[in-house]
Design an enzyme around this catalytic site. Structure first.
Site, short mmCIF file in Angstrom:
data_model
loop_
_atom_site.label_atom_id
_atom_site.label_comp_id
_atom_site.label_asym_id
_atom_site.label_seq_id
_atom_site.Cartn_x
_atom_site.Cartn_y
_atom_site.Cartn_z
N ASP A 49 0.71 -1.21 -0.18
CA ASP A 49 -0.08 0.07 0.07
C ASP A 49 0.90 1.04 -0.23
O ASP A 49 0.33 2.34 0.62
CB ASP A 49 -0.99 -0.10 1.16
CG ASP A 49 -1.90 -1.11 1.38
OD1 ASP A 49 -2.16 -1.66 0.22
OD2 ASP A 49 -2.20 -1.77 2.35
N LYS A 53 1.86 2.11 -5.14
CA LYS A 53 2.65 1.31 -6.49
C LYS A 53 1.70 1.52 -7.64
O LYS A 53 1.95 1.78 -8.65
CB LYS A 53 2.80 -0.26 -6.18
CG LYS A 53 3.77 -0.44 -5.17
CD LYS A 53 3.94 -1.99 -4.91
CE LYS A 53 2.38 -2.57 -4.25
NZ LYS A 53 2.03 -1.99 -2.89
N GLY A 68 -4.42 -4.16 -3.63
CA GLY A 68 -5.38 -3.26 -3.97
C GLY A 68 -4.70 -2.05 -4.51
O GLY A 68 -4.08 -1.39 -3.47
N HIS A 69 -4.93 -1.62 -5.52
CA HIS A 69 -4.23 -0.62 -6.11
C HIS A 69 -4.95 0.55 -6.65
O HIS A 69 -5.74 0.34 -7.58
CB HIS A 69 -3.12 -0.91 -7.27
CG HIS A 69 -2.07 -1.80 -6.92
ND1 HIS A 69 -1.25 -2.29 -7.79
CD2 HIS A 69 -1.76 -2.62 -5.76
CE1 HIS A 69 -0.32 -2.98 -7.25
NE2 HIS A 69 -0.80 -3.15 -5.75
N GLN A 88 2.12 -5.94 -2.93
CA GLN A 88 2.56 -6.01 -1.99
C GLN A 88 3.72 -5.30 -1.58
O GLN A 88 4.21 -4.35 -2.28
CB GLN A 88 2.65 -7.64 -1.47
CG GLN A 88 1.35 -8.36 -1.15
CD GLN A 88 0.88 -8.97 -2.46
OE1 GLN A 88 1.59 -9.62 -3.24
NE2 GLN A 88 -0.50 -8.75 -2.85
P1 GDP Z 1 -0.61 0.26 -3.61
O1 GDP Z 1 -1.54 -0.88 -3.09
O2 GDP Z 1 0.70 0.69 -3.22
O3 GDP Z 1 -0.89 0.79 -4.85
O4 GDP Z 1 -1.26 1.59 -2.48
P2 GDP Z 1 -2.73 1.65 -2.33
O5 GDP Z 1 -3.50 2.10 -3.39
O6 GDP Z 1 -3.38 0.45 -1.42
O7 GDP Z 1 -2.77 2.82 -1.14
C1 GDP Z 1 -2.12 4.08 -1.41
C2 GDP Z 1 -3.15 5.23 -0.93
O8 GDP Z 1 -2.72 6.15 -0.72
C3 GDP Z 1 -4.38 5.22 -2.24
O9 GDP Z 1 -5.69 5.47 -1.36
C4 GDP Z 1 -3.78 6.32 -3.14
O10 GDP Z 1 -4.89 7.04 -3.70
C5 GDP Z 1 -3.33 7.11 -1.93
N1 GDP Z 1 -2.18 8.14 -2.43
C6 GDP Z 1 -1.20 7.87 -3.23
N2 GDP Z 1 -0.04 8.78 -3.25
C7 GDP Z 1 -0.48 9.71 -2.44
C8 GDP Z 1 -0.30 10.68 -2.07
O11 GDP Z 1 0.82 11.54 -2.42
N3 GDP Z 1 -0.78 11.83 -1.12
C9 GDP Z 1 -2.18 11.10 -0.65
N4 GDP Z 1 -2.75 12.06 0.31
N5 GDP Z 1 -2.59 9.85 -1.01
C10 GDP Z 1 -1.86 9.22 -2.01
P1 IMO Z 2 -0.93 -4.12 -2.38
O1 IMO Z 2 -0.56 -4.59 -3.55
C1 IMO Z 2 -1.01 -4.71 2.04
C2 IMO Z 2 -0.89 -8.58 3.81
C3 IMO Z 2 -2.06 -9.03 4.31
C4 IMO Z 2 -1.49 -10.29 5.48
C5 IMO Z 2 -0.42 -10.91 4.45
C6 IMO Z 2 -0.84 -12.19 3.94
O2 IMO Z 2 -2.07 -3.29 -2.12
O3 IMO Z 2 0.11 -3.65 -1.48
P2 IMO Z 2 -2.50 -12.88 1.88
O4 IMO Z 2 -3.76 -12.60 1.59
O5 IMO Z 2 -1.34 -12.20 1.03
O6 IMO Z 2 -1.89 -14.39 2.23
O7 IMO Z 2 -2.01 -11.87 3.27
O8 IMO Z 2 -0.14 -9.90 3.51
N1 IMO Z 2 -1.14 -8.22 2.30
C7 IMO Z 2 -1.14 -6.89 1.87
N2 IMO Z 2 -1.05 -5.83 2.66
N3 IMO Z 2 -1.08 -4.43 0.78
C8 IMO Z 2 -1.25 -5.47 -0.14
O9 IMO Z 2 -1.13 -5.43 -1.43
C9 IMO Z 2 -1.34 -6.92 0.44
N4 IMO Z 2 -1.51 -8.12 0.10
C10 IMO Z 2 -1.16 -8.68 1.20
O10 IMO Z 2 -2.74 -8.12 4.87
O11 IMO Z 2 -0.85 -9.41 6.29
MG MG Z 3 -2.71 -1.63 -1.89
#
Ligand code: GDP
Ligand code: IMO
Ligand code: MG
Length: 428
Positions: free
Chosen positions: A13, A16, A40-41, A223
């Site tokens: 999270d 990416k 979840g991206h 991840q």
């Molecule tokens: P990922 O799994 O690495 O793609 O990241 P996620 O999408 O799960 O979580 C990143 C969160 O931060 C999302 O809600 C994005 O919309 C948000 N986000 C990304 N860059 C920024 C930033 O620079 N500032 C803020 N406030 N939110 C951001």
């Molecule tokens: P993105 O791509 C954050 C965590 C789960 C748990 C562990 C194992 O959005 O960054 P799993 O379901 O993979 O067997 O769970 O890994 N986990 C993540 N945490 N971002 C993710 O993906 C994750 N994918 C798995 O919360 O701790």
């Molecule tokens: Mg994510």
């Protein structure tokens, strides 16, 4: 020719999806190489917000081919739902390819994921996303998995499915769970196979051709390195390797094609799920970061645990994944905090250390050693240049880069595509 890998440097999270979508403007091919819909991206542009789980974040770029590579585990039902969600959002002009060697997540894998968590005592639960990821990779490595090439062949699929269901039902019955019905699954999943068939191909061949043709390829990690099955905080990890080192294996290309590795990091740390996290804190500032940064899981909605930035973690990721540049995300979320702390080392049983111990017991005894820097109060969400940032924010980024020993190539000041500041054009 470019082979740029976007990896999570922490516990996932990090942003990416945002970085991949941004860089994909200049990419010919965008590839997800591991994991499944545990990811979840989030991508935000033109006032719309999209959450992708399986589909690569290059899907909004009409000119890019988006690949789900062999290292992934694919839930076909979820993939079709995601395609439907995109189509309903008006995203209809895309190019998609699914590897015939990727493994398929079946409903009993999801049930098994839940069962394996249920039977653990509270402190041993991994806190998985319950998407069946672990059991699907288990089947892959025990050589009983259903690959996409098997899935789209009705005879092979039925043959494998009946063996799977017989095996899993024995386990479920022993734990008093309901059994699965082969015929019911077969009929439902044959429809999914038909719908996905047009996208299925040997994506390794496609990718090698792209490199031979001097194309620009972007690999999107899911991840983060600390969730790596080999180099993460085992057993509180996922079941694949989210490092750049896993890209060649998981996509079928030579390691020599990788030219850059962009480590995506938050300006602080978060973790969702179980496992020790040295810089975690839970006070009013953590609460503020969680609310301002909307730190709730994109896949599960769970509140994310909050911590200060940990450069022991970032240097660990630099070692196990290789990082040529850093992209520092969510810098805006730290605005208004008087003093920011950055972890530089751990103290373990009276010794200073600069690594992540393998043993989870040892890791849990690691205490973070911090340096403190002053924060800033100015709104930075409209920043377009590094030099526009308040001095203290510039200093914060410079300290991170020095402590990690990797240049900052991008930083981000808000969720929108436009709130991205480039220091070095990696895709050029
Ligand atoms: P990922 O799994 O690495 O793609 O990241 P996620 O999408 O799960 O979580 C990143 C969160 O931060 C999302 O809600 C994005 O919309 C948000 N986000 C990304 N860059 C920024 C930033 O620079 N500032 C803020 N406030 N939110 C951001
Ligand atoms: P993105 O791509 C954050 C965590 C789960 C748990 C562990 C194992 O959005 O960054 P799993 O379901 O993979 O067997 O769970 O890994 N986990 C993540 N945490 N971002 C993710 O993906 C994750 N994918 C798995 O919360 O701790
Ligand atoms: Mg994510």
């Amino acid at each position: 020719m470019k082979g740029v890998v976007v990896v999570g440097t922490q516990w996932g999270d990090e942003g990416k999806g945002k970085v991949t979508d941004f860089l994909a403007e200049q990419a010919d091919v965008v590839v997800r190489f591991q994991g499944g819909n545990n990811a979840g991206h989030t991508i935000v542009f033109d006032g719309e917000k999209y959450a992708l789980h399986l589909i690569p974040s290059g899907i909004f770029r009409e000119d890019a081919i988006n690949i789900l590579a062999n290292g992934m585990v694919i839930n076909p039902k979820a993939a079709l739902e995601e395609l439907k969600m995109l189509q309903q959002g008006g995203i209809t002009n895309f190019q998609l390819a699914i590897s015939d060697r990727a493994h398929v997540v079946m409903p009993y894998h999801i049930e098994m994921d839940a069962l394996l968590e249920d039977i653990k005592s509270p402190e041993k639960k991994v806190g998985t996303t319950k998407k069946g990821i672990g059991p699907t990779y288990t089947d892959k490595y025990s050589r009983m998995g259903i690959r996409v090439c098997d899935f789209v062949n009705k005879t092979v699929f039925y043959d494998k499915l009946k063996d799977h269901v017989a095996f899993y039902n024995t386990v479920f019955q022993a734990f008093g769970k309901e059994s699965f019905d082969v015929q019911k699954i077969y009929e439902e999943y044959c429809d999914y196979a038909e719908a996905l068939k047009p996208y299925v191909t040997d994506t390794g061949l496609l990718l090698n051709k792209a490199f031979e043709d001097n194309k620009k390829v972007l690999f999107e990690g899911a991840q983060g390195a600390l969730l790596c099955i080999d180099h993460g905080t085992y057993p509180y990890v996922t079941s694949s390797s989210p490092t750049a080192a896993s890209v060649p294996l998981n996509t079928g290309v030579s390691p020599q094609y990788i030219t850059d590795v962009i480590g995506v990091t938050k300006a602080y740390s978060t973790r969702v799920g179980s496992g020790y996290f040295a810089t975690e804190f839970d006070d009013d500032i953590a609460h503020q970061i969680r609310e301002v940064g909307h730190e709730y899981g994109t896949t599960t909605g769970r509140p994310r645990r909050i911590g200060w930035l940990d450069t022991v973690v970032l240097r660990h990721t630099k070692r196990v994944s290789g990082l040529t540049g850093l992209s520092v995300m969510l810098l805006d979320v730290l605005t208004g905090i008087d003093t920011l702390h950055i972890c530089t080392e751990y103290e373990l049983d009276g010794q200073h250390i600069d690594y992540i111990p393998a043993s989870i017991d040892d890791f849990s005894r690691c205490k973070p050693i911090y340096i403190s820097v002053s924060g800033w109060k100015e709104d930075i969400t409209k920043t377009t240049l590094f030099s526009d940032l308040p001095d203290n924010a510039q200093h914060y980024l410079n300290v991170i880069s020095e402590l990690v020993g990797v240049p900052i190539v991008m930083f981000s000041v808000g969720p929108d595509r436009t709130q991205t500041v480039v220091l070095e054009d990696i895709m050029k």
